[in-house]
Structures are given as structure tokens and as C-alpha cells.
Design a protein around this motif. Structure first.
Motif, PDB file in Angstrom:
ATOM      1  N   PRO A 134     -27.826 -14.105   0.426  1.00  0.00           N
ATOM      2  CA  PRO A 134     -27.274 -12.766   0.608  1.00  0.00           C
ATOM      3  C   PRO A 134     -27.677 -11.877  -0.561  1.00  0.00           C
ATOM      4  N   PRO A 135     -27.452 -10.564  -0.454  1.00  0.00           N
ATOM      5  CA  PRO A 135     -27.775  -9.699  -1.596  1.00  0.00           C
ATOM      6  C   PRO A 135     -26.983 -10.111  -2.829  1.00  0.00           C
ATOM      7  N   PHE A 136     -27.598  -9.932  -3.983  1.00  0.00           N
ATOM      8  CA  PHE A 136     -26.992 -10.349  -5.252  1.00  0.00           C
ATOM      9  C   PHE A 136     -27.012  -9.122  -6.183  1.00  0.00           C
ATOM     10  N   VAL A 137     -25.827  -8.708  -6.622  1.00  0.00           N
ATOM     11  CA  VAL A 137     -25.708  -7.510  -7.465  1.00  0.00           C
ATOM     12  C   VAL A 137     -25.065  -7.901  -8.795  1.00  0.00           C
ATOM     13  N   THR A 138     -25.589  -7.386  -9.901  1.00  0.00           N
ATOM     14  CA  THR A 138     -24.950  -7.614 -11.206  1.00  0.00           C
ATOM     15  C   THR A 138     -24.188  -6.357 -11.624  1.00  0.00           C
ATOM     16  N   VAL A 139     -22.983  -6.547 -12.139  1.00  0.00           N
ATOM     17  CA  VAL A 139     -22.246  -5.429 -12.755  1.00  0.00           C
ATOM     18  C   VAL A 139     -22.128  -5.751 -14.246  1.00  0.00           C
ATOM     19  N   VAL A 140     -22.820  -4.988 -15.065  1.00  0.00           N
ATOM     20  CA  VAL A 140     -22.871  -5.261 -16.511  1.00  0.00           C
ATOM     21  C   VAL A 140     -21.583  -4.747 -17.161  1.00  0.00           C
ATOM     22  N   THR A 141     -20.914  -5.637 -17.914  1.00  0.00           N
ATOM     23  CA  THR A 141     -19.640  -5.223 -18.524  1.00  0.00           C
ATOM     24  C   THR A 141     -19.735  -5.021 -20.038  1.00  0.00           C
ATOM     25  N   ASP A 142     -20.963  -5.018 -20.591  1.00  0.00           N
ATOM     26  CA  ASP A 142     -21.105  -4.573 -21.975  1.00  0.00           C
ATOM     27  C   ASP A 142     -21.651  -3.157 -21.947  1.00  0.00           C
ATOM     28  N   LEU A 143     -21.356  -2.385 -23.007  1.00  0.00           N
ATOM     29  CA  LEU A 143     -21.615  -0.949 -22.901  1.00  0.00           C
ATOM     30  C   LEU A 143     -23.000  -0.516 -23.369  1.00  0.00           C
ATOM     31  N   VAL A 144     -23.418  -1.011 -24.526  1.00  0.00           N
ATOM     32  CA  VAL A 144     -24.612  -0.446 -25.157  1.00  0.00           C
ATOM     33  C   VAL A 144     -25.595  -1.550 -25.567  1.00  0.00           C
ATOM     34  N   SER A 145     -25.147  -2.452 -26.458  1.00  0.00           N
ATOM     35  CA  SER A 145     -26.046  -3.507 -26.951  1.00  0.00           C
ATOM     36  C   SER A 145     -25.947  -4.711 -26.010  1.00  0.00           C
ATOM     37  N   THR A 146     -26.509  -4.534 -24.831  1.00  0.00           N
ATOM     38  CA  THR A 146     -26.375  -5.529 -23.769  1.00  0.00           C
ATOM     39  C   THR A 146     -27.409  -6.641 -23.938  1.00  0.00           C
ATOM     40  N   HIS A 147     -27.010  -7.888 -23.761  1.00  0.00           N
ATOM     41  CA  HIS A 147     -27.902  -9.038 -23.951  1.00  0.00           C
ATOM     42  C   HIS A 147     -28.873  -9.177 -22.772  1.00  0.00           C
ATOM     43  N   ALA A 148     -30.060  -9.737 -23.076  1.00  0.00           N
ATOM     44  CA  ALA A 148     -31.099  -9.898 -22.037  1.00  0.00           C
ATOM     45  C   ALA A 148     -30.613 -10.705 -20.839  1.00  0.00           C
ATOM     46  N   SER A 149     -29.650 -11.606 -21.038  1.00  0.00           N
ATOM     47  CA  SER A 149     -29.205 -12.453 -19.916  1.00  0.00           C
ATOM     48  C   SER A 149     -28.508 -11.656 -18.812  1.00  0.00           C
ATOM     49  N   VAL A 181     -26.883   3.674 -13.038  1.00  0.00           N
ATOM     50  CA  VAL A 181     -25.883   3.951 -14.082  1.00  0.00           C
ATOM     51  C   VAL A 181     -24.641   4.513 -13.401  1.00  0.00           C
ATOM     52  N   VAL A 182     -23.544   3.779 -13.473  1.00  0.00           N
ATOM     53  CA  VAL A 182     -22.331   4.215 -12.769  1.00  0.00           C
ATOM     54  C   VAL A 182     -21.129   4.326 -13.716  1.00  0.00           C
ATOM     55  N   GLY A 183     -21.026   3.422 -14.671  1.00  0.00           N
ATOM     56  CA  GLY A 183     -19.834   3.381 -15.535  1.00  0.00           C
ATOM     57  C   GLY A 183     -19.213   2.000 -15.461  1.00  0.00           C
ATOM     58  N   LEU A 184     -18.317   1.727 -16.392  1.00  0.00           N
ATOM     59  CA  LEU A 184     -17.658   0.417 -16.389  1.00  0.00           C
ATOM     60  C   LEU A 184     -16.362   0.532 -15.571  1.00  0.00           C
ATOM     61  N   ARG A 353      -9.538  15.150 -25.902  1.00  0.00           N
ATOM     62  CA  ARG A 353     -10.449  15.822 -24.953  1.00  0.00           C
ATOM     63  C   ARG A 353     -11.777  15.063 -24.859  1.00  0.00           C
ATOM     64  N   ALA A 354     -12.250  14.553 -26.015  1.00  0.00           N
ATOM     65  CA  ALA A 354     -13.525  13.805 -26.020  1.00  0.00           C
ATOM     66  C   ALA A 354     -13.418  12.538 -25.171  1.00  0.00           C
ATOM     67  N   CYS A 355     -12.248  11.886 -25.214  1.00  0.00           N
ATOM     68  CA  CYS A 355     -12.040  10.685 -24.385  1.00  0.00           C
ATOM     69  C   CYS A 355     -12.205  11.059 -22.914  1.00  0.00           C
ATOM     70  N   ARG A 356     -11.514  12.108 -22.511  1.00  0.00           N
ATOM     71  CA  ARG A 356     -11.537  12.486 -21.092  1.00  0.00           C
ATOM     72  C   ARG A 356     -12.947  12.881 -20.652  1.00  0.00           C
ATOM     73  N   LYS A 357     -13.711  13.493 -21.576  1.00  0.00           N
ATOM     74  CA  LYS A 357     -15.071  13.930 -21.247  1.00  0.00           C
ATOM     75  C   LYS A 357     -15.981  12.706 -21.044  1.00  0.00           C
ATOM     76  N   ALA A 358     -15.780  11.685 -21.876  1.00  0.00           N
ATOM     77  CA  ALA A 358     -16.661  10.506 -21.794  1.00  0.00           C
ATOM     78  C   ALA A 358     -16.250   9.555 -20.668  1.00  0.00           C
ATOM     79  N   ALA A 359     -15.032   9.744 -20.128  1.00  0.00           N
ATOM     80  CA  ALA A 359     -14.530   8.802 -19.106  1.00  0.00           C
ATOM     81  C   ALA A 359     -15.295   8.947 -17.796  1.00  0.00           C
ATOM     82  N   ARG A 360     -15.360   7.858 -17.061  1.00  0.00           N
ATOM     83  CA  ARG A 360     -15.949   7.898 -15.711  1.00  0.00           C
ATOM     84  C   ARG A 360     -14.919   7.301 -14.754  1.00  0.00           C
ATOM     85  N   PRO A 361     -13.890   8.085 -14.435  1.00  0.00           N
ATOM     86  CA  PRO A 361     -12.764   7.523 -13.673  1.00  0.00           C
ATOM     87  C   PRO A 361     -13.126   7.052 -12.263  1.00  0.00           C
ATOM     88  N   ASP A 362     -14.293   7.519 -11.758  1.00  0.00           N
ATOM     89  CA  ASP A 362     -14.647   7.115 -10.393  1.00  0.00           C
ATOM     90  C   ASP A 362     -15.549   5.878 -10.370  1.00  0.00           C
TER      91      ASP A 362
END
Ligand code: UDP
Length: 390
Positions: A134-149, A181-184, A353-362
Motif C-alpha cells: 500500500p502507499p507509504f507516507v512519512t510524517v517527520v516529527t523533527d523540526l529543523v536538524s532532521t536526521h537522514a533516516s 511542507v505542512v507543519g507538525l 504574537r510571534a508564536c501565533r504567527k509561526a503556528a500552523r494550526p491546520d
């Protein structure tokens, strides 16, 4: 899991309780699937280590808090293994040892879509599945310095939280079409508009007459949490201190025994983190990706006091450059940062305000849509090819 009826498709989530972030992200996506599609899809969560791996890998979730207590060694391991060729070589070496376990996993959990929410699930499960999968999708849960694995070239799609994580995906040989790119994803309750803080505090039994400082060290109570709690307490600031020790029972007992100088509430692992964050004014925490993203969504400025070298290193410049928080690696700097926000409400409001701007609530709901589109497209293609071969 509810057993799927004939019309229902099943989505299998692969995660592990190594820390708290993989479980939180998985549960957030499952919640979003239910919010958006009701009971149309059944879901299952499998801990890739605890539920299937042979020993000693099976013990990894239990040993994880002890392993990350040696951050330098962890950081070294992270950097030495961070590259597509190194990941392939390590995985090839481990394959004979884990192959039966992961073949059993895929046999026992037939599904219409597989979602990997743990970087170490990708290689063994993709190998175990073989070509007709079946289709296989990864959802990455690290933000910036993400490991190659995190980035496996065989995946149908790789969903990342930030532009920096997308760039790393391309560097680690994924094609641009494979990456979104969607958000965590975080639980829906973090993303609600700010409610009645006083009512929330009353319900939690916290005083309402002074700011609340929430101190969290990830799911396992990691970092110098005890030292930090003592320093904040000794500074005797006009605040309420709420300390969450997570699954670290010894730490909880020590914090409870300590004679705090200000109103202090100590908890173990809490399920009500959305209420805690929405009722608090400042978060003091290690740079865990889940906690950071939840705080952004809850409009809760943060003071970061430690990080796990490797996957959490990039989180500090990320938070600081967004204006959502400050880096304070020593206890005196934490107290200083708290004092600064207490004395300068204008600066504090800017951080909110900066928190709310950086958030991706959807993010969680968008991921749910992408998963369903991927699953339904695959189903339609399969039906078409079955018709064509009749
Ligand atoms: N968490 C929780 N209850 C607790 C402590 C932590 O629900 O008592 C959750 C927290 O809200 C976050 C996750 O555990 O979703 C921690 O994830 P993060 O990525 O910040 O750190 P990790 O524990 O994975 O290192």
C-alpha cells in the motif's frame, strides 16, 4: 482498533514511545482524521520497538530516557550516522536480525495506507513490505536538524514541518515531488482560540492572581529540570510554578519533597497538556519539537533551557529567530529571562504574537486530507487495473 467493515479502509501508524513526541503527533493525526471524516477510516498504532522488535531493541522505549541522559554520546551517534549511505549500511546490517519481526508486523496488520511517524520505521518496514504494497507516507516529527533516516527514497510522500526540513529531504536524495511542507501535527485543543484563562485555572486549581510559569522536560522529564525548578523557586518571582516531571517518577518525588518558595504544583505525566499550555503564561522547556509546536499554537512564549544534540539543535535558532522565545542554557539566565518578560509586558506581548504567527494550526487536518487523498487515489488505481485485467 475497530475491525474495518467492508467499506472501511485501514490506516496503520508506526511510531514508538521513545520520548513523547511521536505518540503525540500520531494521536493528533488520528484525531484530525476522525474530526474530518468521522468513522470512515479505521486506524491502528503500532510501537515499532515495543510491539515487534526482537530484544534488546524491544526495550528501547524503556531505555530511551537513560540513553539520552548521555547527550554527548547521543550527539556523536547522531552525527556519525547522519547520511543516506550510512543509514543504508546500518539498516542493511540490522536487517537479518529484524527481518522476521517486521515481516510478521506487515502480515498481522494488513492496511490500505501506512504512515511512519518514526524515522527508524521506514527502512525495515519498507523492506518487509516488498514491491506490492500500500502507499507509504512519512510524517517527520523533527523540526529543523532532521536526521537522514527520516528520508527514504521508496516512500510515496514525505510530509515535513518546515522549509528547513524540506531542504534536508532534497539534500538526502528525495525528489521535490515526494516532499510536502505542512507543519507538525498537534492535538486540536492546542489550536483553539484563546479561551477563558481564569476558568481554565480555576478548573486546574491554580491561583488566578499571578502569571503561571510552566516547566516541562518532554515526555520523560529530561534536562536539568530539577535544578531549574529550584532556581526559579529561589528567585521568589511573583509567579505560580507548575512543574511537569513526565514519566520520571523519581524526579516527581524529589520535586514534591522540595520546600518551594512560591505557589508550586508538581505533576507526573499529564494528559491535559492543551489546558496546561492555554492556562499558562510562559513555558520553560527543553527544545523538544512537539512541545515547541504545541506552545506556538497555544500562543505561549518559551524559554529553552536544553536540547538533545543532533535532532533538537536546530530548534533553538528556529524559535529564537521566529521571536517566539529565548535560549537560556543556565539557570541564572532562565530567571533573568523570566524577570525580563515580567518587567516588560510589551516584549512579552510581542513574543505571544510571534508564536501565533509561526503556528500552523491546520497542520493535523491538512495531513489527514493528504493521507486520505493518497489512500483513495491508490484504491481507485487498483480498481482500474483490476477492471483492465478482466
Ligand atoms: N507530554 C504530555 N504529558 C506530559 C509531558 C509531555 O502529553 O506530562 C507531551 C507533550 O505535550 C509533547 C510530547 O509529550 O507532545 C513531548 O514531545 P517532544 O517532541 O517535545 O519531546 P520528546 O519527549 O519526544 O523528547
Amino acid at each position: 482498533m475497530n475491525h474495518p467493515t467492508k467499506q472501511q479502509s485501514n490506516i496503520l501508524f508506526l511510531f514508538s514511545d521513545t520520548g513523547g513526541g511521536h505518540r503525540s503527533a500520531t494521536e493528533a493525526i488520528i484525531e484530525a482524521l476522525h474530526l474530518e471524516y468521522g468513522d470512515r477510516y479505521t486506524t491502528e498504532m503500532i510501537d515499532i520497538f515495543k510491539d515487534y522488535a526482537p530484544p534488546p531493541l524491544k526495550m528501547l522505549p524503556a531505555l530511551y530516557p537513560r540513553i539520552v541522559r548521555a547527550p554527548r554520546a547521543w550527539g556523536l551517534g547522531y552525527h556519525l550516522s547522519d547520511g543516506p549511505r550510512r543509514v543504508s549500511a546500518l539498516s542493511a546490517g540490522a536487517w537479518p536480525y529484524v527481518r522476521n519481526a517486521y515481516r510478521r508486523l506487515v502480515k498481522e496488520h494488513p492496511s490500505d495506507l501506512i504512515v511512519s511517524v518514526h524515522s527508524l520505521a521506514n527502512e525495515p518496514v519498507l523492506r518487509a513490505l516488498g514491491k506490492a504494497r500500500p502507499p507509504f507516507v512519512t510524517v517527520v516529527t523533527d523540526l529543523v536538524s532532521t536526521h537522514a533516516s527520516w528520508y527514504h527514497r521508496w516512500v510515496d510522500l514525505c510530509i515535513v514541518p518546515t522549509e528547513a526540513a524540506r531542504r534536508r529531504a532534497i539534500k538526502y536524495l528525495l525528489s521535490p515531488e515526494q516532499v510536502r511542507v505542512v507543519g507538525l501535527p498537534v492535538a486540536d485543543r492546542f489550536c483553539q482560540p484563546p479561551g477563558d484563562t481564569e476558568a481554565l485555572r480555576n478548573a486546574l486549581g491554580w491561583p488566578t492572581d499571578r502569571p503561571v510559569v510552566l516547566l516541562v522536560g518532554g515526555g520523560e522529564g529530561m534536562g536539568p529540570l530539577e535544578k531549574t525548578a529550584r532556581a526559579i523557586s529561589k528567585a521568589n518571582l511573583p509567579v505560580v510554578l507548575v512543574v511537569i516531571a513526565g514519566r520520571n517518577k523519581n524526579l516527581k518525588a524529589r520535586l514534591e519533597a522540595y520546600d518551594h518558595w512560591m505557589p508550586t504544583f508538581v505533576y507526573g505525566f499529564v494528559r491535559e497538556m492543551p489546558d496546561f499550555m492555554r492556562a499558562a503564561d510562559v513555558l520553560v522547556t527543553k527544545a523538544g519539537p512537539g512541545t515547541i509546536t504545541e506552545a506556538l499554537n497555544a500562543g505561549l512564549p518559551m524559554i529553552l533551557y536544553s536540547h538533545l544534540p543532533g535532532q533538537e539543535s536546530g530548534n533553538i535558532p528556529y524559535v529564537v529567530s521566529e521571536g517566539a522565545g529565548v535560549w537560556a542554557p543556565r539557570t541564572n539566565r532562565i530567571v533573568e529571562a523570566l524577570r525580563n518578560w515580567l518587567d516588560n509586558p510589551g516584549q512579552y506581548d510581542m513574543a505571544v504574537r510571534a508564536c501565533r504567527k509561526a503556528a500552523r494550526p491546520d497542520a493535523a487536518r491538512r495531513i489527514a486530507h493528504i493521507l486520505v487523498e493518497t489512500l483513495e487515489k491508490h484504491k481507485a488505481e487498483k480498481e482500474l487495473s483490476a477492471l483492465a485485467s478482466m
